[in-house]
Scaffold this active site. Structure first.
Site, PDB file in Angstrom:
ATOM      1  N   SER A   1     124.296  36.785  -7.195  1.00  0.00           N
ATOM      2  CA  SER A   1     123.269  37.787  -7.496  1.00  0.00           C
ATOM      3  C   SER A   1     121.874  37.475  -6.963  1.00  0.00           C
ATOM      4  CB  SER A   1     123.178  38.027  -9.009  1.00  0.00           C
ATOM      5  OG  SER A   1     124.223  38.863  -9.445  1.00  0.00           O
TER       6      SER A   1
ATOM      7  N   LYS B   1     120.162  39.964  -4.772  1.00  0.00           N
ATOM      8  CA  LYS B   1     119.275  41.041  -5.239  1.00  0.00           C
ATOM      9  C   LYS B   1     117.805  40.791  -4.906  1.00  0.00           C
ATOM     10  CE  LYS B   1     122.259  42.460  -9.104  1.00  0.00           C
ATOM     11  NZ  LYS B   1     123.275  41.409  -9.263  1.00  0.00           N
TER      12      LYS B   1
ATOM     13  N   SER C   1     119.916  41.611 -14.092  1.00  0.00           N
ATOM     14  CA  SER C   1     120.773  41.477 -12.916  1.00  0.00           C
ATOM     15  C   SER C   1     121.862  42.541 -12.863  1.00  0.00           C
ATOM     16  CB  SER C   1     121.409  40.081 -12.870  1.00  0.00           C
ATOM     17  OG  SER C   1     121.945  39.810 -11.601  1.00  0.00           O
TER      18      SER C   1
ATOM     19  N   LYS D   1     115.191  34.830  -9.740  1.00  0.00           N
ATOM     20  CA  LYS D   1     116.518  35.438  -9.811  1.00  0.00           C
ATOM     21  C   LYS D   1     117.594  34.379  -9.915  1.00  0.00           C
ATOM     22  CE  LYS D   1     118.981  39.022 -10.035  1.00  0.00           C
ATOM     23  NZ  LYS D   1     119.841  38.216 -10.942  1.00  0.00           N
TER      24      LYS D   1
END
Length: 388
Positions: free
Chosen positions: A61, A64, A121, A232
Site C-alpha cells: 500500500s 498509494k 489505506s 504511509k
C-alpha cells in the site's frame, strides 16, 4: 547583504555563521532488521543512510503515495476540487484488502476519500479517486508510471493504484519510494493535514441508510513517536511490512523508508530507529536569501539596470561535524547583459563553499523584463538628459 556596487560587478564573498553539522551518504551507524531501507532528508534530497535501497521489491500500500501525489497535482492544476463529489463504481467497491466499505453508487467528496486513503489505506477509496481523475484505474496507472519516469524512479513500475496486486510487474525500491515521498511532501505539505489524523469518522449514505464509520490510522508511530508527520504503511504476504515514515524536528524533515520487514512491530521500530539516527547526526544550514541583490547593467535596453532576485532558499544538510561558520557565499554574475532581458531567466548564481568545496548553489534570476531599445527610445533618453 550585498549593498550597492558600480558598473563593474564582480564575484565576492560573504561569510555566514551557523551551527555545526554534515552531508554525504553513509551505510552504517544504525541497526535495522528490514532487508531494504533508506533515510533521506527532504529539502535537499540528501541520503543519510541506505541498505539495499535499489533492490526491487513489492511495495503493497505504499503504492498509494503515488496515488496521492497524482491527486494533489491535479488539485493544484485546478482539474479537480476537494469539494467534488465522487460516485463509487461497482469495481471500486469490489476491492479487497484494507477498505472503508464504500457501496456502489455511494457519493463521497474528494476530501473525504483522500482521508480514506491517507488514514485508513482504503483500496476502494483509491480506485474511486483514480477512476474519477483518469476515467479508469488503468488510465490512472499510466499517469503513475509516467510520473515515476519523470522523477527518475528507474526501478519502479505500477500495475494498480493501491498495491493490492501480487503481480511481479508491480515493484519499486526503497530509494524510489523516498523520491516520490519527497515529491509529495515537499510540493504538497498539506498532505500532512491528512496523514497526521489518528482517528476520524466519516458518514456512509447509501440505499440501505446512513451509518458512521471510523477511520483509524495504519501508522502507529502517530502515537509512538513524537516527531512523526506521516506518511504511509503497507503490507501483503508478498511485500511483508513496508513503510515510508516522515518526521520533522528542529527544522529538519526526514523520510525513512523500510521495505520487507518481517512483522508490523519491526517495521515501526526500524522506521523510528532510522529517524532517531538521522536527527542524532544531522544539522541543517538554511539561507533564506532575503537580502537585496545588486542590480545588473543592461546594454542597449529601454532601462539601464535590471533588478536581480534569488530563485529560492538554500538548504544544506551536514552530518560530518564540519564548522559551518566557514561557509562562504559567493555571488557570481557577469558585468552586464545585453537587451532584451526576460524576467525569470537565469542571470547568474550564488555558490556556497565550505573548506574550498562547492556544497551547493542557488540560481540568480532577472527580476524584471527589459526590452531592447529602439531609435525613439534613444531620442527619449537624450531628451531626458537634456532636461536634467
Amino acid at each position: 547583504m550585498f549593498g550597492k556596487i558600480g558598473k563593474r560587478l564582480a564575484a565576492f564573498l560573504v561569510v555566514l555563521t551557523v551551527f555545526a553539522g554534515n552531508s554525504f551518504t553513509v551505510s552504517a551507524g544504525v541497526a535495522i532488521s528490514a532487508p531494504s531501507a533508506i533515510l533521506m532528508e527532504a529539502s535537499t534530497g540528501t541520503i543519510i543512510y541506505e541498505v539495499n535501497a535499489t533492490e526491487r521489491r513489492s511495495p503493497a500500500s505504499i503504492t498509494k503515495i503515488m496515488t496521492l501525489l497524482i491527486t494533489f497535482e491535479k488539485l493544484e492544476e485546478g482539474k479537480i476540487k476537494l469539494e467534488d463529489e465522487i460516485i463509487t463504481s461497482a469495481y471500486a467497491k469490489s476491492m479487497g484488502g484494507s477498505q472503508v466499505y464504500l457501496e456502489e453508487g455511494e457519493i463521497q467528496t474528494l476530501d473525504t476519500l483522500i482521508k480514506c486513503i491517507a488514514v485508513a489505506s482504503g483500496n476502494d477509496a483509491s480506485v474511486a479517486v483514480a477512476e474519477y481523475i483518469a476515467g479508469s484505474e488503468e488510465a490512472f496507472v499510466e499517469m503513475m508510471n509516467e510520473k515515476a519516469a519523470d522523477l527518475g524512479m528507474v526501478d519502479t513500475h505500477f500495475v494498480d493504484c493501491c498495491g493490492l496486486t501480487d503481480s511481479d510487474s508491480h515493484y519499486t525500491t526503497a530509494k524510489d519510494v523516498a523520491i516520490m515521498s519527497r515529491e509529495l511532501t515537499v510540493k504538497y505539505p498539506q498532505v500532512f493535514d491528512y496523514t497526521r489524523i489518528w482517528m476520524e469518522d466519516i458518514t456512509h449514505v447509501t440505499a440501505q441508510g446512513t451509518s458512521q464509520f471510523t477511520l483509524s490510522s495504519t501508522n502507529k508511530l502517530l502515537k509512538q513517536y513524537d516527531w512523526i508527520t506521516g506518511l504511509k504503511t503497507g503490507s501483503t504476504d508478498k511485500a511483508k511490512y513496508c513503510m515510508s515514515a516522515t518526521g520533522s524536528k528542529n527544522g529538519i524533515d526526514l523520510i525513512a523508508v523500510v521495505m520487507g520487514a518481517p512483522d508490523p512491530k519491526t517495521r515501526f521500530q526500524d522506521a523510528a530507529a532510522l529517524l532517531n539516527y538521522g536527527y542524532g547526526v544531522s544539522q541543517m544550514f538554511v539561507d533564506e536569501n532575503k537580502d537585496t541583490l545588486p542590480q545588473m547593467a543592461v546594454e542597449g535596453g529601454v532601462e539601464e539596470w535590471v533588478p536581480l532576485v534569488y530563485e529560492g532558499e538554500f538548504h544544506y544538510l551536514d552530518i560530518q561535524g564540519n564548522d559551518l561558520s566557514h561557509i562562504e557565499k559567493m555571488l557570481s554574475i557577469p558585468e552586464k547583459v545585453k537587451a532584451p532581458v526576460e524576467k525569470g531567466n537565469a542571470a547568474g548564481e550564488v555558490l556556497y563553499m565550505l573548506n574550498g568545496t562547492v556544497v551547493g548553489k542557488v540560481p540568480v534570476l532577472y527580476g524584471e523584463s527589459v526590452k531592447k531599445a529602439v531609435y525613439k527610445d534613444y531620442l527619449l533618453k537624450i531628451f531626458r538628459n537634456f532636461l536634467l
